[in-house]
Design a protein around this motif. Structure first.
Motif, mmCIF file in Angstrom:
data_model
loop_
_atom_site.group_PDB
_atom_site.id
_atom_site.type_symbol
_atom_site.label_atom_id
_atom_site.label_comp_id
_atom_site.label_asym_id
_atom_site.label_seq_id
_atom_site.Cartn_x
_atom_site.Cartn_y
_atom_site.Cartn_z
ATOM 1 N N ASP A 1 -6.486 3.662 -4.158
ATOM 2 C CA ASP A 1 -6.659 2.601 -3.158
ATOM 3 C C ASP A 1 -6.152 1.285 -3.730
ATOM 4 O O ASP A 1 -5.928 1.160 -4.938
ATOM 5 N N ARG B 1 0.833 -1.203 0.000
ATOM 6 C CA ARG B 1 0.000 0.000 0.000
ATOM 7 C C ARG B 1 0.869 1.255 0.000
ATOM 8 O O ARG B 1 0.602 2.223 -0.726
ATOM 9 N N VAL C 1 -0.510 3.692 -3.032
ATOM 10 C CA VAL C 1 -1.631 4.613 -2.815
ATOM 11 C C VAL C 1 -1.170 6.060 -2.673
ATOM 12 O O VAL C 1 -0.240 6.366 -1.925
ATOM 13 N N VAL D 1 -5.313 -2.464 -8.047
ATOM 14 C CA VAL D 1 -5.508 -1.152 -7.435
ATOM 15 C C VAL D 1 -6.719 -0.469 -8.052
ATOM 16 O O VAL D 1 -7.204 -0.855 -9.117
#
Length: 204
Positions: free
Chosen positions: A172, A130, A134, A187
């Motif tokens: 995200d 992540r 992100v 994603v």
């Protein structure tokens, strides 16, 4: 509950709009120019050419003329019948196409959120964290789709950057298909800054 394994990219798939608004499947019908000689696959990113027709997107690291996601098309076959197709085949009869027109169905909402696979390059699906994805901007990979399924194989790279000109923004990760805790292969993305045609269009 078992989730599918993501073993290859599948293009860009609209899932909803920014702010949690529902994507109702609405598309805009836009012509494909007669004589267009490149396949366009379901889930491919597309642009608008100077003639006002749909064209394949090719700039993976920049651009300000992205129109949206290709969601299929219809064209006139050699028997004069209108045919609906998952992808635009470059081999269709251009004589029939010239007479009757070929129509692409485009998800052209500039606020669309799209689901897409992460790759290390070409079609090799890769894992990323992540923190490495992100909020960053990212380049996409212009893989050629499948004439068997009609589906795209475009994807995004597995390392986001701060480069402002990159066309895709990661908002995200998709936890459902994560192969391991903290590692993600899909994603959710949207357009970065003013790369979408409707946000940058200065007119003709």
């Amino acid at each position: 509950m078992a989730y599918p394994t993501i073993d290859k990219p599948y293009g860009f798939r609209p899932v909803n709009l920014l702010g949690g608004q529902v994507f109702a499947g609405s598309t805009r019908q836009i012509p494909i120019a007669s004589g267009h000689a490149t396949n366009i696959y379901f889930g491919d990113l597309v642009v608008m050419s100077a003639n006002g027709c749909v064209n394949n997107a090719t700039s993976t690291t920049s651009g300000n003329d992205f129109l949206g996601v290709f969601m299929g098309c219809s064209y006139i076959n050699t028997l004069g019948q209108r045919t609906y197709s998952q992808y635009y085949p470059q081999t269709i009869s251009q004589t029939a196409d010239t007479a009757n027109g070929t129509t692409a169905y485009i998800c052209d909402d500039p606020d669309v959120v799209m689901r897409v696979a992460v790759v290390s390059g070409t079609t090799v699906v890769a894992q990323a964290t992540r923190a490495n994805l992100v909020g960053g901007n990212i380049a996409w990979v212009a893989n050629t789709g499948s004439t068997i399924t009609g589906d795209s194989q475009q994807a995004v790279l597995n390392s986001a950057q701060t480069t402002s000109t990159l066309p895709i923004k990661i908002i995200d990760v998709v936890p459902d298909t994560a192969p391991a805790a903290g590692s993600f292969v899909e994603v959710l993305v949207t357009w970065n800054q003013n790369v979408h045609l409707y946000r940058s269009w200065t007119g003709v």
